[in-house]
Design a protein around this motif. Structure first.
Motif, short mmCIF file in Angstrom:
data_model
loop_
_atom_site.label_atom_id
_atom_site.label_comp_id
_atom_site.label_asym_id
_atom_site.label_seq_id
_atom_site.Cartn_x
_atom_site.Cartn_y
_atom_site.Cartn_z
N SER A 15 10.40 80.14 40.99
CA SER A 15 10.42 80.21 39.53
C SER A 15 11.12 81.50 39.13
CB SER A 15 8.99 80.22 39.00
OG SER A 15 8.97 80.64 37.66
N GLY A 16 11.77 81.47 37.98
CA GLY A 16 12.39 82.67 37.45
C GLY A 16 11.38 83.59 36.79
N GLY A 17 10.11 83.23 36.80
CA GLY A 17 9.07 84.05 36.20
C GLY A 17 8.04 83.27 35.42
N ASP A 50 -3.13 77.41 29.96
CA ASP A 50 -4.03 78.48 30.37
C ASP A 50 -4.73 78.07 31.67
OD1 ASP A 50 -5.47 80.87 30.25
OD2 ASP A 50 -7.06 79.97 29.05
N GLY A 51 -4.48 78.77 32.74
CA GLY A 51 -5.11 78.46 34.01
C GLY A 51 -4.13 77.93 35.03
N PRO A 52 -4.65 77.50 36.17
CA PRO A 52 -3.78 77.11 37.27
C PRO A 52 -3.08 75.76 37.10
CG PRO A 52 -6.07 76.89 37.91
CD PRO A 52 -6.06 77.53 36.55
N VAL A 53 -3.65 74.83 36.32
CA VAL A 53 -3.02 73.54 36.08
C VAL A 53 -3.25 73.09 34.64
CG1 VAL A 53 -3.15 72.70 38.47
CG2 VAL A 53 -5.00 72.20 36.89
N GLY A 54 -2.34 72.26 34.17
CA GLY A 54 -2.47 71.67 32.85
C GLY A 54 -1.55 70.47 32.75
N PRO A 70 3.94 82.81 38.90
CA PRO A 70 5.17 82.17 39.39
C PRO A 70 5.32 82.27 40.91
CG PRO A 70 5.69 84.30 38.46
CD PRO A 70 4.22 84.09 38.26
N ALA A 71 4.42 81.67 41.65
CA ALA A 71 4.45 81.73 43.11
C ALA A 71 5.37 80.66 43.69
CB ALA A 71 3.03 81.54 43.65
#
Length: 172
Positions: A15-17, A50-54, A70-71
């Motif tokens: 990811s670019g960020g 907001d959080g790890p998934v959506g 952005p891992a």
């Protein structure tokens, strides 16, 4: 057992960020990324997760946003899990820790994701039609309803990873 550290076995998405997004192939043209004439772009909507998934609507489907940080991320089909590389000395060390990490993870609450088939994982800033080559990973999923859960795990002293597990609960 699959040896993930072999060259070419695992493809990572960077990811670019911002967040990564898994968009069903059938609606890729509807994902505008950071482009668009709307007040809030698709990318802006993804950043609001907001959080790890959506989940976000895209066309007549829903896309899965991998938020939090952005891992570098890959998908391991035999585990049914997106692996997010937060910290680790090597790919081999990180990937070898995945089965144990999945078994011992403290999972966040699940969300339900209806999937029409294969999805593409890419940087949410890119328009769906432009995500190509090394910028994306194609994930072959059976059409149906999936339970999606996430966890952040430290399976070793210098290994941290994020997990986003997909479990098919109702095939179509």
């Amino acid at each position: 057992m699959v040896r993930y550290a072999e060259p070419g076995t695992v493809e990572w998405v960077e990811s670019g960020g911002g967040p990564l997004i898994a968009v069903p192939e059938t609606v890729l043209p509807f994902w505008a990324g950071a482009d668009g004439e709307e007040t809030a772009s698709d990318y802006d909507r993804a950043c609001e997760v907001d959080g790890p998934v959506g989940l976000l609507p895209v066309g007549d489907c829903t896309a899965l946003v991998l938020g939090d940080e952005p891992a570098s991320t890959t998908y391991l089909p035999d585990q049914g899990v997106f692996v997010r590389w937060c910290a680790g000395n090597s790919e081999g060390e990180l990937l070898a820790s995945v089965p144990g990490a999945v078994a011992t993870a403290q999972w966040e609450p699940e969300v339900t994701w209806q999937v029409p088939g294969p999805v593409l994982l890419f940087d949410a800033a890119w328009p769906g039609g432009e995500a190509s080559g090394s910028d994306r990973v194609r994930v072959v999923l059976e059409p149906g309803r999936y339970a999606v859960r996430a966890a952040r795990v430290q399976p070793g002293p210098e290994v941290w990873l994020g997990l986003v597990q997909l479990r098919l609960v109702a095939p179509r």
